[in-house]
Design an enzyme around this catalytic site. Structure first.
Site, PDB file in Angstrom:
ATOM      1  CE1 TYR A 112      -3.272   2.858   0.355  1.00 16.96           C
ATOM      2  CE2 TYR A 112      -2.761   2.973   2.701  1.00 16.96           C
ATOM      3  CZ  TYR A 112      -3.415   3.475   1.588  1.00 16.96           C
ATOM      4  OH  TYR A 112      -4.211   4.599   1.710  1.00 16.96           O
ATOM      5  CG  ASP A 153      -4.116   1.824  -3.414  1.00 16.17           C
ATOM      6  OD1 ASP A 153      -3.628   2.398  -4.409  1.00 16.17           O
ATOM      7  OD2 ASP A 153      -4.881   2.393  -2.596  1.00 16.17           O
ATOM      8  CG  HIS A 271      -9.324   0.845  -4.211  1.00 15.70           C
ATOM      9  ND1 HIS A 271      -8.161   1.102  -4.916  1.00 15.70           N
ATOM     10  CD2 HIS A 271      -9.381   1.779  -3.228  1.00 15.70           C
ATOM     11  CE1 HIS A 271      -7.554   2.154  -4.388  1.00 15.70           C
ATOM     12  NE2 HIS A 271      -8.271   2.580  -3.365  1.00 15.70           N
TER      13      HIS A 271
END
Length: 280
Positions: A112, A153, A271
């Protein structure tokens, strides 16, 4: 040939995702390994949301922020969270787990990356993370055709095809030329000189962007849409969630799709899951 299905998703809080429909999606998704970002919870919250799964989890230093995990139907052989300079706080942003794919070891990462904010200390933290990211990619790619996968991500749209409104975001974090140049190097041919979109020169690391390779030169498919306005309905999104694979693993890809919800009110995160099948 049998396949291993690996999905990655920023859940935007595991408790909220569980309340809003993640379990229903998982019931039919037939996923073997699930990488999660922005868990924003503790082990007990993952256990409640993912009954019957095993998982490894790294919480962020600040409670209720970040957090990464890898859940699986089979236990991981080992897991690691060390990342970057010891003085750099990467907790809740990088976790690796080792599995077997057939008779070969496979390393899976849930990452992330900071969202950043141009010309602020938040962006400085993002630069530090991307620097460490490149170092670790080089290490994971060493050896004789290793099988390794970095998912998550990554908060950078690499190319103009990856953001619907790219013209309006050229000076904003997530689409800054310097950020995009990191991905030019990550995905450049291994050992070759790469000129980044920002004009910098570096060495290619040879990783493969599975989504772009599978779909080719098309817009998207996007993986994140703002919860505000009509972004989702208009498909005005960003492709910032990735599967980055070593070449030996990329050769095993048989299917890739973004599990976009059918309607705005059916979303359980901002998402969408990125789902990829790998043969073994």
């Amino acid at each position: 040939m049998p396949h291993l299905r690996i999905a990655s998703v920023n859940v935007n809080g595991i408790r909220a995702a569980a309340r809003n429909g993640m379990a229903s999606w998982l019931d039919t998704a037939d996923v073997d390994i699930l990488t999660l970002q922005e868990v924003r919870g503790q082990d007990e919250h993952l256990e409640a949301a993912l009954p019957g799964w095993t998982f490894v989890h790294d919480e962020a230093t600040a409670k209720g922020r970040a957090g990464v995990a890898i859940a699986s139907r089979i236990p991981a052989l080992a897991a690691r969270t060390d990342f970057g300079d010891p003085g750099f706080d990467s907790k809740g942003r990088w976790i690796e787990a080792d599995f077997l794919i057939g008779d070969r070891p496979l390393t899976v990462v849930s990452a992330y990356v900071h969202s950043g904010e141009a010309d602020t200390p938040k962006q400085d933290e993002k630069w530090k993370f991307l620097d460490a990211f490149g170092v670790r990619l080089a290490e994971l790619g060493e050896g004789d055709r290793p099988l390794a996968l970095v998912t998550g991500d990554l908060n950078v749209g690499h190319r103009e095809l990856d953001i619907k409104n790219w013209r309006g975001n050229r000076k904003k974090a997530g689409f800054l030329p310097r950020e995009r140049a990191y991905f030019d190097r990550f995905l450049g041919a291994v050992g070759e000189t790469v000129e980044g979109v920002d004009g910098t020169i570096g060495e290619g690391l040879g990783w493969v962007d599975v989504g772009r390779t599978f779909h080719g030169e098309v817009e998207g498919p996007y993986t994140w849409w703002s919860m505000r306005g009509q972004a989702f309905d208009n498909d005005s999104g960003w492709r910032i969630d990735y599967h980055l694979a070593t070449p030996a693993l990329a050769e095993r890809v048989t299917a890739y799709h973004v599990a976009r919800a059918d309607a705005y009110d059916q979303r359980w995160s901002d998402h969408a899951p990125v789902v990829v099948d790998y043969t073994y």
